[in-house]
Write a protein that holds these residues in place. Structure first.
Motif, mmCIF file in Angstrom:
data_model
loop_
_atom_site.group_PDB
_atom_site.id
_atom_site.type_symbol
_atom_site.label_atom_id
_atom_site.label_comp_id
_atom_site.label_asym_id
_atom_site.label_seq_id
_atom_site.Cartn_x
_atom_site.Cartn_y
_atom_site.Cartn_z
ATOM 1 N N ALA A 82 0.811 -1.216 0.000
ATOM 2 C CA ALA A 82 0.000 0.000 0.000
ATOM 3 C C ALA A 82 0.845 1.267 0.000
ATOM 4 O O ALA A 82 0.380 2.328 -0.411
ATOM 5 C CB ALA A 82 -0.919 -0.006 1.212
ATOM 6 N N SER A 83 2.088 1.170 0.462
ATOM 7 C CA SER A 83 2.908 2.392 0.574
ATOM 8 C C SER A 83 4.391 2.049 0.536
ATOM 9 O O SER A 83 4.779 0.884 0.744
ATOM 10 C CB SER A 83 2.615 3.095 1.906
ATOM 11 N N ALA A 84 5.203 3.085 0.310
ATOM 12 C CA ALA A 84 6.659 2.912 0.344
ATOM 13 C C ALA A 84 7.079 2.433 1.730
ATOM 14 O O ALA A 84 7.928 1.535 1.860
ATOM 15 C CB ALA A 84 7.339 4.242 0.012
ATOM 16 N N GLN A 85 6.468 3.013 2.744
ATOM 17 C CA GLN A 85 6.860 2.636 4.107
ATOM 18 C C GLN A 85 6.567 1.161 4.383
ATOM 19 O O GLN A 85 7.366 0.475 5.022
ATOM 20 C CB GLN A 85 6.139 3.519 5.137
ATOM 21 N N GLU A 86 5.445 0.676 3.873
ATOM 22 C CA GLU A 86 5.135 -0.746 4.080
ATOM 23 C C GLU A 86 6.199 -1.623 3.414
ATOM 24 O O GLU A 86 6.657 -2.615 3.987
ATOM 25 C CB GLU A 86 3.747 -1.093 3.525
ATOM 26 N N ILE A 87 6.624 -1.251 2.214
ATOM 27 C CA ILE A 87 7.640 -2.043 1.513
ATOM 28 C C ILE A 87 8.925 -2.114 2.346
ATOM 29 O O ILE A 87 9.491 -3.192 2.549
ATOM 30 C CB ILE A 87 7.951 -1.441 0.114
ATOM 31 N N VAL A 88 9.351 -0.971 2.839
ATOM 32 C CA VAL A 88 10.631 -0.958 3.561
ATOM 33 C C VAL A 88 10.494 -1.653 4.923
ATOM 34 O O VAL A 88 11.415 -2.332 5.372
ATOM 35 C CB VAL A 88 11.180 0.483 3.683
ATOM 36 N N GLN A 89 9.316 -1.514 5.543
ATOM 37 C CA GLN A 89 9.078 -2.225 6.807
ATOM 38 C C GLN A 89 9.185 -3.740 6.582
ATOM 39 O O GLN A 89 9.827 -4.459 7.362
ATOM 40 C CB GLN A 89 7.678 -1.870 7.339
ATOM 41 N N VAL A 90 8.577 -4.223 5.501
ATOM 42 C CA VAL A 90 8.637 -5.660 5.187
ATOM 43 C C VAL A 90 10.088 -6.071 4.903
ATOM 44 O O VAL A 90 10.519 -7.169 5.260
ATOM 45 C CB VAL A 90 7.704 -6.005 4.000
ATOM 46 N N THR A 91 10.845 -5.175 4.280
ATOM 47 C CA THR A 91 12.266 -5.456 4.002
ATOM 48 C C THR A 91 13.043 -5.686 5.299
ATOM 49 O O THR A 91 13.826 -6.641 5.402
ATOM 50 C CB THR A 91 12.911 -4.275 3.235
ATOM 51 N N VAL A 92 12.797 -4.823 6.286
ATOM 52 C CA VAL A 92 13.500 -4.978 7.577
ATOM 53 C C VAL A 92 13.149 -6.330 8.194
ATOM 54 O O VAL A 92 14.041 -7.078 8.625
ATOM 55 C CB VAL A 92 13.130 -3.826 8.551
ATOM 56 N N GLU A 93 11.855 -6.654 8.213
ATOM 57 C CA GLU A 93 11.426 -7.937 8.804
ATOM 58 C C GLU A 93 12.032 -9.113 8.033
ATOM 59 O O GLU A 93 12.456 -10.105 8.613
ATOM 60 C CB GLU A 93 9.888 -8.055 8.793
ATOM 61 N N HIS A 94 12.060 -8.973 6.708
ATOM 62 C CA HIS A 94 12.596 -10.057 5.877
ATOM 63 C C HIS A 94 14.081 -10.281 6.176
ATOM 64 O O HIS A 94 14.527 -11.426 6.333
ATOM 65 C CB HIS A 94 12.390 -9.727 4.403
ATOM 66 N N GLU A 95 14.832 -9.202 6.277
ATOM 67 C CA GLU A 95 16.270 -9.356 6.550
ATOM 68 C C GLU A 95 16.529 -9.923 7.949
ATOM 69 O O GLU A 95 17.487 -10.667 8.145
ATOM 70 C CB GLU A 95 16.993 -8.021 6.357
ATOM 71 N N LYS A 96 15.657 -9.589 8.897
ATOM 72 C CA LYS A 96 15.802 -10.186 10.230
ATOM 73 C C LYS A 96 15.552 -11.690 10.171
ATOM 74 O O LYS A 96 16.244 -12.465 10.826
ATOM 75 C CB LYS A 96 14.838 -9.517 11.226
ATOM 76 N N LYS A 97 14.578 -12.077 9.362
ATOM 77 C CA LYS A 97 14.294 -13.512 9.211
ATOM 78 C C LYS A 97 15.493 -14.230 8.560
ATOM 79 O O LYS A 97 15.915 -15.298 9.006
ATOM 80 C CB LYS A 97 13.035 -13.703 8.343
ATOM 81 N N ILE A 98 16.056 -13.621 7.518
ATOM 82 C CA ILE A 98 17.205 -14.238 6.843
ATOM 83 C C ILE A 98 18.381 -14.350 7.824
ATOM 84 O O ILE A 98 19.103 -15.358 7.838
ATOM 85 C CB ILE A 98 17.614 -13.433 5.586
#
Ligand code: FEO
Length: 163
Positions: A82-98
């Motif tokens: 829905a937004s740029a912020q959502e994309i980057v928030q998901v990126t942070v979570e994704h990198e923490k998972k990796i």
């Protein structure tokens, strides 16, 4: 084969995770293209390329150790941001998972006294510190923007995070 069956299976799983990261960031790049933020789109294209590099690096290690590379189908990446912020928030979570997954691999290597794999994974441990930090810094920047114009003005500066 110079590594255990368990390690070979886990490393193959990580190849998949890295290709899924590639797929995820590519989807994010196209989402940014759709909303007219070409700088962010380029940033995510570069990030996607890095992830492909990670996948190939692990696959290359499997081959070097006499193990088979077993590619499997990837899930659909999320595309309905829905937004740029959502994309980057998901990126942070994704990198923490990796990061958690890399640490699990390192724990297995240590448990198996697999010194070669532990040494190989050291690069990824360091890389993940950088990846989470950069994603978090990008999120901090994006949170400062209150509208699309401010995001557009920010587009040149986000590349300094990659230097
Ligand atoms: Fe391959 Fe962004 O971790």
């Amino acid at each position: 084969m110079m590594i255990s069956e368990t390690m070979a299976a886990k490393l193959n799983q990580q190849v998949k995770e890295e290709f899924f990261s590639y797929w995820t960031y590519l989807a994010m790049a196209y989402r940014f293209e759709s909303i007219g933020l070409k700088g962010f789109a380029k940033w995510y294209q570069l990030q996607a390329d890095e992830e492909k590099g990670h996948a190939l690096k692990i696959a290359g290690y499997l081959i070097e150790q006499g193990a088979d590379v077993k590619l499997t189908a990837l899930d659909n990446p999320k595309t309905d941001y829905a937004s740029a912020q959502e994309i980057v928030q998901v990126t942070v979570e994704h990198e923490k998972k990796i990061t958690r997954l890399i640490h699990e691999l390192m724990a297995l290597a240590n448990k198996e006294d697999d010194f070669a794999t532990a040494s190989f994974l050291g690069w990824f441990v360091d890389e993940q510190v950088e990846e989470v930090s950069i994603a978090q810094q990008l999120l901090d920047m994006v949170k400062l923007a209150s509208d699309k114009v401010q995001l557009m003005l920010m587009e040149n500066r986000i590349f300094t995070l990659r230097e």
